[in-house]
Design an enzyme around this catalytic site. Structure first.
Site, PDB file in Angstrom:
ATOM      1  CE  LYS A  35      -4.118   1.515   2.767  1.00  0.00           C
ATOM      2  NZ  LYS A  35      -4.851   1.528   3.690  1.00  0.00           N
ATOM      3  CB  SER A  52      -8.108   3.343   2.762  1.00  0.00           C
ATOM      4  OG  SER A  52      -7.357   2.623   3.622  1.00  0.00           O
ATOM      5  CB  SER A  94      -8.403   0.243   5.371  1.00  0.00           C
ATOM      6  OG  SER A  94      -9.328   1.390   5.778  1.00  0.00           O
TER       7      SER A  94
END
Length: 396
Positions: A6, A82, A106
């Site tokens: 990420k 996310s 997330s």
């Protein structure tokens, strides 16, 4: 084994941009601890994956620097957020593992949206490094985010977890706890929470939870409908801590964002305005009390089966307050379990009208092994559903 990372986790020699132009030249001097652990075990990092600006984005993955990540299934545009880039990459076969983080759903939310599995570990189980430059995170940002893997199968989650867990001097929160805990009294009891907090649940989500409950019962678990304690207290105190800390830094953060990427946090602050010191401290006390009550609940029900998201996944405009309210409500079990710091595994259970759906299994602190074992039972019953041939361009 190839893996993705990420955009808010450091890869040595590459910028950790958090999705925004302000950090586009913030080159990391060294790998974050989980990246280093995976590399030391022989995994090969493919690169960073997209996320919403500064992770603030509801159920979307859209950043200023890298645009929009699409859901490879194509039934809806969004892969969730996310950690949407990692989920899309895993679902489409771009990498075996996605290294994301979860501060309220997330990794679990995009896993559900993309038809893959995800592990949110116990607070302190996997060492992390989430400083931006030399700035240490404040209390809520210390307690809530946990780095965790996204993968196509539960076995791959297990393999990644065995490598990621441990200690590192850069993260004093990380503790040395055995990967497998002591045996529980059998049969293991599972509390089924179809509608956590009693705010409503989509009929199709109810059906998926009931199917998962039946599968666990067939495998020998004792499955009973039971409401975990103080869901509402947990979600309200979580919001108080988050919005108070963001409220203090918002004058510095807001100019870095577009109106769309700021909308979800601004909605959160309107719903629960930043608190004064007394209310903030009371929220920290609430956390202690809710943790104690969940520990007592876990004596009877070591596992909880419930929704990742109480609605079917849907596309939402980033500045749509009504949709934003729906997202916040639908993620309440993810929010509550993040607040508590307990582990959870999201696992897909089926595809309905071209769209993946799934559930999560939540366990006691440091009992990822129990969550993974139950998730493997569900996977053995329902199968796995990826990699999928991407239906849209630009999936990660």
């Amino acid at each position: 084994m190839p893996f993705t990372v990420k955009e808010n986790i450091d890869i040595a020699g590459h910028p950790t941009t958090h999705g925004i132009p302000y950090f586009r030249h913030l080159v990391a001097a060294r790998d974050a601890p989980p990246v280093g652990r995976l590399r030391a075990a022989g995994a090969v990092v493919v690169g960073h994956t997209n996320m919403p600006d500064l992770t603030i984005g509801g159920n979307n993955t859209v950043s200023q620097l890298f645009g929009e990540t699409r859901n490879p299934w194509g039934a809806i545009r969004t892969p969730g957020g996310s950690s949407g880039g990692d989920a899309a990459a895993a679902a489409s076969g771009m990498a075996a593992i996605g290294l994301g983080n979860d501060a309220g759903g997330s990794v679990r939310l995009p896993a559900m949206f993309c038809g893959v599995a995800a592990l949110k570990p116990t607070y302190g189980r996997i060492p992390m490094e989430h400083r931006i430059g030399d700035t240490d995170p404040t209390l809520a940002s210390q307690l809530f985010p946990t780095d965790g893997p996204i993968a196509r199968t539960v076995a791959d989650l297990q393999a990644a977890f065995q490598v990621l867990a441990g200690t590192d001097p850069r993260d004093p929160r990380a503790v040395a706890v055995p990967l497998v805990g002591p045996p529980c009294a059998e049969p293991i009891r599972v509390a089924v929470s179809v509608d956590p907090g009693g705010l409503g649940v989509h009929p199709q989500i109810r059906t998926e939870i009931e199917r998962a409950a039946a599968a666990l019962a067939d495998a020998g678990y004792v499955v009973e409908e039971a409401e975990p304690p103080r869901i509402d207290d947990a979600t309200q105190a979580y919001s108080t801590l988050i919005t108070t800390e963001f409220g203090l830094s918002w004058p510095r953060i807001r100019p870095l964002l577009t109106a769309a990427s700021a909308a979800h946090m601004e909605l959160s602050m309107r719903r629960r305005p930043p608190a004064d010191l007394a209310a903030y401290l009371q929220a920290t006390a609430t956390r202690h009390g809710v943790m104690r009550d969940w520990a007592g609940f876990a004596q009877r029900y070591p596992l909880v089966l419930g929704p990742v998201y109480t609605e079917r996944p849907f596309d939402a405009a980033l500045d749509d307050d009504e949709a934003g309210e729906s997202i916040i409500r639908a993620m309440r079990l993810c929010t509550a379990t993040t607040f508590l710091g307990v582990p959870a595994v999201a696992v897909p259970t089926g595809v309905v009208d071209g769209q993946p759906l799934g559930v999560q299994v939540i366990g006691p602190w440091h009992r990822e092994d129990m969550c993974l074992q139950a998730a493997a039972v569900l996977e053995s019953r329902f199968g796995s559903f990826t990699p999928v041939q991407p239906a849209l361009d630009g999936v990660a």
